[in-house]
Write a protein that holds these residues in place. Structure first.
Motif, PDB file in Angstrom:
ATOM      1  N   THR A  79     -36.666  46.627  10.259  1.00  0.00           N
ATOM      2  CA  THR A  79     -35.807  46.088  11.321  1.00  0.00           C
ATOM      3  C   THR A  79     -34.732  47.082  11.751  1.00  0.00           C
ATOM      4  OG1 THR A  79     -34.319  45.078   9.688  1.00  0.00           O
ATOM      5  CG2 THR A  79     -36.162  43.736  10.474  1.00  0.00           C
ATOM      6  N   ARG A  80     -34.855  48.328  11.299  1.00  0.00           N
ATOM      7  CA  ARG A  80     -33.895  49.393  11.643  1.00  0.00           C
ATOM      8  C   ARG A  80     -32.457  49.010  11.267  1.00  0.00           C
ATOM      9  NH1 ARG A  80     -37.843  49.350  15.490  1.00  0.00           N
ATOM     10  NH2 ARG A  80     -38.839  51.366  15.950  1.00  0.00           N
ATOM     11  N   GLY A  81     -32.330  48.300  10.150  1.00  0.00           N
ATOM     12  CA  GLY A  81     -31.008  47.930   9.653  1.00  0.00           C
ATOM     13  C   GLY A  81     -30.388  46.720  10.325  1.00  0.00           C
ATOM     14  N   LEU A  82     -31.087  46.101  11.277  1.00  0.00           N
ATOM     15  CA  LEU A  82     -30.520  44.976  12.016  1.00  0.00           C
ATOM     16  C   LEU A  82     -30.879  43.626  11.410  1.00  0.00           C
ATOM     17  CD1 LEU A  82     -31.202  46.242  15.652  1.00  0.00           C
ATOM     18  CD2 LEU A  82     -29.053  46.315  14.382  1.00  0.00           C
ATOM     19  N   PRO A 131     -34.622  41.268  15.108  1.00  0.00           N
ATOM     20  CA  PRO A 131     -34.936  41.372  16.542  1.00  0.00           C
ATOM     21  C   PRO A 131     -36.411  41.065  16.796  1.00  0.00           C
ATOM     22  CG  PRO A 131     -33.719  43.291  15.763  1.00  0.00           C
ATOM     23  CD  PRO A 131     -34.119  42.525  14.553  1.00  0.00           C
ATOM     24  N   THR A 132     -36.692  40.591  18.004  1.00  0.00           N
ATOM     25  CA  THR A 132     -38.064  40.263  18.365  1.00  0.00           C
ATOM     26  C   THR A 132     -38.981  41.470  18.243  1.00  0.00           C
ATOM     27  OG1 THR A 132     -37.220  38.593  19.883  1.00  0.00           O
ATOM     28  CG2 THR A 132     -39.512  39.263  20.181  1.00  0.00           C
ATOM     29  N   SER A 133     -38.471  42.659  18.495  1.00  0.00           N
ATOM     30  CA  SER A 133     -39.300  43.861  18.437  1.00  0.00           C
ATOM     31  C   SER A 133     -39.847  44.118  17.040  1.00  0.00           C
ATOM     32  CB  SER A 133     -38.487  45.074  18.914  1.00  0.00           C
ATOM     33  OG  SER A 133     -37.328  45.238  18.099  1.00  0.00           O
ATOM     34  N   SER A 134     -39.189  43.562  16.011  1.00  0.00           N
ATOM     35  CA  SER A 134     -39.640  43.773  14.635  1.00  0.00           C
ATOM     36  C   SER A 134     -40.407  42.575  14.094  1.00  0.00           C
ATOM     37  CB  SER A 134     -38.429  44.049  13.723  1.00  0.00           C
ATOM     38  OG  SER A 134     -37.673  45.139  14.187  1.00  0.00           O
ATOM     39  N   GLN A 135     -40.627  41.559  14.925  1.00  0.00           N
ATOM     40  CA  GLN A 135     -41.200  40.314  14.435  1.00  0.00           C
ATOM     41  C   GLN A 135     -42.595  40.509  13.863  1.00  0.00           C
ATOM     42  OE1 GLN A 135     -41.334  37.253  17.354  1.00  0.00           O
ATOM     43  NE2 GLN A 135     -42.307  35.744  16.010  1.00  0.00           N
ATOM     44  N   GLY A 136     -43.413  41.336  14.510  1.00  0.00           N
ATOM     45  CA  GLY A 136     -44.793  41.502  14.071  1.00  0.00           C
ATOM     46  C   GLY A 136     -44.908  42.074  12.677  1.00  0.00           C
ATOM     47  N   TYR A 169     -38.888  43.822  -1.641  1.00  0.00           N
ATOM     48  CA  TYR A 169     -39.156  43.871  -0.204  1.00  0.00           C
ATOM     49  C   TYR A 169     -37.900  44.104   0.620  1.00  0.00           C
ATOM     50  CZ  TYR A 169     -40.254  42.240   4.491  1.00  0.00           C
ATOM     51  OH  TYR A 169     -40.379  42.145   5.847  1.00  0.00           O
ATOM     52  N   ARG A 170     -36.731  43.852   0.061  1.00  0.00           N
ATOM     53  CA  ARG A 170     -35.508  43.916   0.856  1.00  0.00           C
ATOM     54  C   ARG A 170     -35.318  45.287   1.500  1.00  0.00           C
ATOM     55  NH1 ARG A 170     -31.527  40.222   0.560  1.00  0.00           N
ATOM     56  NH2 ARG A 170     -32.483  39.456  -1.349  1.00  0.00           N
TER      57      ARG A 170
END
Length: 328
Positions: free
Chosen positions: A316-319, A266-271, A308-309
């Protein structure tokens, strides 16, 4: 298409009208839609080994599908070994050769019933069989009846190791806190047992008094071995891995393995994912967008991606979805 709930234990064809009970719809669909194995029952016996197992009492056990014919326990059979002519082989052109054959007899035959192996006296074309008897059996060998002319099948491809790391006697800050098998002799014994069935693994003794070099097909391949050894009580110190692709061994003493790592999140986790991949020495910036709001990345150092996985799924909260493939 069928619909079901694993939690509640039912599968149906129509979730709106069918009662939500039982698995009959799944099994009926398999019988109706899945074709039977393409096998010749009336031909001489032939099968190819695709998986290996080991028994301390019987030795190496080979597994494969019976392609033709019928075989009874104790009957004579011929084991034919084949190999590719070169690393840069042309599988479409059949660039392989027969390297040897031996005559022997089967000592034990097993088929799988549910989750257990059941010993049988006879197997037929289409069966998936575990077989013990021929010595030095390995993946890709063809087992056949003595009266079958030209029984050899093309060898199966065994992917070469691409990542290596050192397994050392644990002398780090956590030495002595966990594990009972901690000596080099015990580590070597465990790796030798693994080599009996894990044909893609490589173990090199470099003359070091404290460890050996272990090469595998990637993070998951070595990670499974490490976790199995940890659960068995082995205390091992692992040095960070490096690229070890066979086509580059003669060109350079130390190379870095690069993987194509398509990752979506998701975009929210992109940073936070971007920062993590840049610390893994990402080769290129985000370049793929599989769906609106779901950016992706391309190549990264395989060394930097190991371990890293788990962090990726947390970030990404599992997404997030992450995969990797060797690119150079």
């Amino acid at each position: 298409m069928v619909y079901g709930s694993a939690l509640e234990g039912w599968i149906v064809r129509d979730p709106e009208t069918d009662p939500h009970e039982g698995m009959d719809a799944l099994f009926e669909t398999i019988v109706k839609e899945v074709p039977p194995p393409r096998a010749r029952v009336d031909a001489p016996f032939r099968m190819q080994i695709s998986t290996l197992a080991w028994s301390d009492y019987l030795g190496r056990i080979g597994c494969g599908r019976v392609l033709e014919g019928t075989h009874r326990r104790g009957d004579e059979l011929v084991r034919t070994s084949t190999t590719w002519n070169s690393l840069e082989r042309d599988r479409e052109g059949g660039d392989w050769q027969v390297t040897g054959s031996e005559t022997s007899r089967s000592a034990h035959l097993w088929v799988t019933r549910g989750l257990e192996r059941e010993e049988v006296d006879e197997v037929h074309a289409g069966d998936i069989v575990w077989l013990n008897g021929p010595t030095d059996i390995t993946i890709g060998d063809t087992l056949s009846a003595p009266d079958l002319a030209d029984p050899a099948l093309p060898p199966l491809e065994i992917e070469e190791p691409t990542v290596s790391m050192f397994f050392l006697v644990n002398n780090g800050p956590f030495a002595g806190r966990d594990g009972q098998a901690v000596t080099l002799r015990q580590i070597k014994d465990r790796l030798e047992r693994e080599l009996r069935v894990n044909v893609a693994l490589r173990v090199e003794d470099l003359g070091r008094p404290d460890g050996v070099k272990v090469s595998g097909r990637g993070e998951l391949h070595l990670g499974i071995l490490i976790e199995e050894m940890r659960r068995e009580g082995h205390g091992v110190l692992r040095i960070a891995p490096r690229g070890d692709h066979p086509h580059r061994r003669q060109r350079t003493a130390c190379s870095n393995l690069w993987s194509s790592s398509p990752s979506t999140c998701p975009t929210s986790s992109q940073g936070i994912v971007s920062r993590s991949l840049l610390s893994a020495r990402e080769r290129s910036p985000p370049c793929t967008t599989p769906a609106p709001g779901w950016p992706g990345w391309s190549s990264a150092s395989h060394r930097g991606l190991i371990g890293y996985r788990g962090d990726f799924l947390t970030d990404t909260r599992g997404l997030g979805i992450m995969a990797s493939r060797f690119v150079g």
